[in-house]
Motif scaffolding. Structure first.
Motif, PDB file in Angstrom:
ATOM      1  N   MET A   1       0.839  -1.175   0.000  1.00  0.00           N
ATOM      2  CA  MET A   1       0.000   0.000   0.000  1.00  0.00           C
ATOM      3  C   MET A   1       0.887   1.243   0.000  1.00  0.00           C
ATOM      4  N   PRO A   2       0.636   2.162  -0.908  1.00  0.00           N
ATOM      5  CA  PRO A   2       1.423   3.395  -0.929  1.00  0.00           C
ATOM      6  C   PRO A   2       1.253   4.187   0.377  1.00  0.00           C
ATOM      7  N   ASP A   3       2.331   4.842   0.797  1.00  0.00           N
ATOM      8  CA  ASP A   3       2.310   5.635   2.031  1.00  0.00           C
ATOM      9  C   ASP A   3       1.208   6.687   2.011  1.00  0.00           C
ATOM     10  N   GLU A   4       1.004   7.321   0.864  1.00  0.00           N
ATOM     11  CA  GLU A   4      -0.013   8.367   0.728  1.00  0.00           C
ATOM     12  C   GLU A   4      -1.391   7.843   1.150  1.00  0.00           C
ATOM     13  N   ILE A   5      -1.723   6.655   0.725  1.00  0.00           N
ATOM     14  CA  ILE A   5      -3.031   6.076   1.056  1.00  0.00           C
ATOM     15  C   ILE A   5      -3.089   5.714   2.530  1.00  0.00           C
ATOM     16  N   ALA A   6      -2.050   5.066   3.029  1.00  0.00           N
ATOM     17  CA  ALA A   6      -2.023   4.689   4.447  1.00  0.00           C
ATOM     18  C   ALA A   6      -2.157   5.916   5.339  1.00  0.00           C
ATOM     19  N   GLU A   7      -1.472   6.981   5.005  1.00  0.00           N
ATOM     20  CA  GLU A   7      -1.531   8.207   5.813  1.00  0.00           C
ATOM     21  C   GLU A   7      -2.931   8.819   5.789  1.00  0.00           C
ATOM     22  N   ARG A   8      -3.582   8.806   4.624  1.00  0.00           N
ATOM     23  CA  ARG A   8      -4.944   9.345   4.533  1.00  0.00           C
ATOM     24  C   ARG A   8      -5.909   8.524   5.397  1.00  0.00           C
ATOM     25  N   ILE A   9      -5.777   7.217   5.317  1.00  0.00           N
ATOM     26  CA  ILE A   9      -6.678   6.346   6.078  1.00  0.00           C
ATOM     27  C   ILE A   9      -6.421   6.481   7.568  1.00  0.00           C
ATOM     28  N   ILE A  10      -5.169   6.506   7.953  1.00  0.00           N
ATOM     29  CA  ILE A  10      -4.829   6.692   9.366  1.00  0.00           C
ATOM     30  C   ILE A  10      -5.358   8.034   9.858  1.00  0.00           C
ATOM     31  N   GLY A  11      -5.358   9.027   8.987  1.00  0.00           N
ATOM     32  CA  GLY A  11      -5.878  10.349   9.329  1.00  0.00           C
ATOM     33  C   GLY A  11      -7.399  10.409   9.393  1.00  0.00           C
ATOM     34  N   GLY A  12      -8.066   9.323   9.044  1.00  0.00           N
ATOM     35  CA  GLY A  12      -9.521   9.267   9.166  1.00  0.00           C
ATOM     36  C   GLY A  12     -10.291   9.190   7.864  1.00  0.00           C
ATOM     37  N   MET A  13      -9.601   9.253   6.720  1.00  0.00           N
ATOM     38  CA  MET A  13     -10.306   9.187   5.442  1.00  0.00           C
ATOM     39  C   MET A  13     -10.776   7.759   5.184  1.00  0.00           C
ATOM     40  N   PRO A  15     -11.300   4.382   3.353  1.00  0.00           N
ATOM     41  CA  PRO A  15     -10.396   3.701   2.416  1.00  0.00           C
ATOM     42  C   PRO A  15     -10.817   3.797   0.954  1.00  0.00           C
ATOM     43  N   VAL A  16     -12.116   3.732   0.691  1.00  0.00           N
ATOM     44  CA  VAL A  16     -12.588   3.829  -0.700  1.00  0.00           C
ATOM     45  C   VAL A  16     -12.188   5.181  -1.290  1.00  0.00           C
ATOM     46  N   LYS A  17     -12.419   6.243  -0.537  1.00  0.00           N
ATOM     47  CA  LYS A  17     -12.083   7.583  -1.028  1.00  0.00           C
ATOM     48  C   LYS A  17     -10.577   7.742  -1.192  1.00  0.00           C
ATOM     49  N   ALA A  18      -9.809   7.234  -0.236  1.00  0.00           N
ATOM     50  CA  ALA A  18      -8.349   7.335  -0.319  1.00  0.00           C
ATOM     51  C   ALA A  18      -7.823   6.660  -1.586  1.00  0.00           C
ATOM     52  N   TRP A  19      -8.314   5.462  -1.871  1.00  0.00           N
ATOM     53  CA  TRP A  19      -7.887   4.750  -3.081  1.00  0.00           C
ATOM     54  C   TRP A  19      -8.377   5.439  -4.338  1.00  0.00           C
ATOM     55  N   ARG A  20      -9.624   5.955  -4.301  1.00  0.00           N
ATOM     56  CA  ARG A  20     -10.168   6.646  -5.476  1.00  0.00           C
ATOM     57  C   ARG A  20      -9.331   7.872  -5.818  1.00  0.00           C
ATOM     58  N   LEU A  21      -9.024   8.672  -4.816  1.00  0.00           N
ATOM     59  CA  LEU A  21      -8.215   9.870  -5.058  1.00  0.00           C
ATOM     60  C   LEU A  21      -6.825   9.507  -5.566  1.00  0.00           C
ATOM     61  N   HIS A  22      -6.230   8.498  -4.979  1.00  0.00           N
ATOM     62  CA  HIS A  22      -4.902   8.051  -5.402  1.00  0.00           C
ATOM     63  C   HIS A  22      -4.920   7.578  -6.863  1.00  0.00           C
ATOM     64  N   SER A  23      -6.016   6.931  -7.237  1.00  0.00           N
ATOM     65  CA  SER A  23      -6.137   6.393  -8.601  1.00  0.00           C
ATOM     66  C   SER A  23      -6.529   7.454  -9.623  1.00  0.00           C
ATOM     67  N   GLY A  24      -6.928   8.638  -9.154  1.00  0.00           N
ATOM     68  CA  GLY A  24      -7.254   9.732 -10.060  1.00  0.00           C
ATOM     69  C   GLY A  24      -8.659   9.698 -10.636  1.00  0.00           C
ATOM     70  N   SER A  67     -10.037  -6.419   0.507  1.00  0.00           N
ATOM     71  CA  SER A  67      -9.711  -6.066   1.889  1.00  0.00           C
ATOM     72  C   SER A  67      -9.169  -4.642   2.007  1.00  0.00           C
ATOM     73  N   TYR A  68      -8.642  -4.093   0.927  1.00  0.00           N
ATOM     74  CA  TYR A  68      -8.104  -2.727   0.964  1.00  0.00           C
ATOM     75  C   TYR A  68      -9.185  -1.649   1.046  1.00  0.00           C
ATOM     76  N   VAL A  69     -10.420  -1.975   0.669  1.00  0.00           N
ATOM     77  CA  VAL A  69     -11.476  -0.963   0.690  1.00  0.00           C
ATOM     78  C   VAL A  69     -12.455  -1.137   1.840  1.00  0.00           C
ATOM     79  N   GLN A  70     -12.281  -2.172   2.639  1.00  0.00           N
ATOM     80  CA  GLN A  70     -13.186  -2.410   3.751  1.00  0.00           C
ATOM     81  C   GLN A  70     -12.571  -1.955   5.061  1.00  0.00           C
ATOM     82  N   ARG A  71     -13.421  -1.462   5.947  1.00  0.00           N
ATOM     83  CA  ARG A  71     -12.980  -1.020   7.271  1.00  0.00           C
ATOM     84  C   ARG A  71     -13.191  -2.141   8.276  1.00  0.00           C
TER      85      ARG A  71
END
Length: 93
Positions: A1-13, A15-24, A67-71
């Motif tokens: 998992m890219p650090d950018e996504i992990a940091e967003r999720i840890i910050g409360g975002m 997971p679906v939105k974090a991956w969507r934004l990362h994917s553009g 599993s990457y998009v589920q909380r």
């Protein structure tokens, strides 16, 4: 998992939105690719729980595992510990 996504999720975002934004993808683009209504995807990026078939469709559209998009309770315990060098058991108290 890219650090950018992990940091967003840890910050409360969500997971679906974090991956969507990362994917553009816009919300509408991802909804179309996943075959779900944009309004439902928007709720999934909020507080709504994903149904299994929605999680799979979104993951497939993003090219990642479901599993990457589920909380889950206690999710990313390992990421938090690795990124911040904290006692994860202390975080759950």
């Amino acid at each position: 998992m890219p650090d950018e996504i992990a940091e967003r999720i840890i910050g409360g975002m969500n997971p679906v939105k974090a991956w969507r934004l990362h994917s553009g993808f816009t919300l509408r683009e991802l909804a179309s690719r996943a075959g779900i209504p944009p309004a439902r995807l928007e709720r999934c990026e909020g507080r709504s729980r994903l149904l299994e078939e929605e999680a799979q469709a979104i993951a497939d559209a993003l090219g990642i595992g479901r599993s990457y998009v589920q909380r889950y309770r206690g999710e990313f315990r390992g990421c938090v510990a690795a990124l911040e060098d904290v006692d994860v058991d202390e975080l759950e108290r």
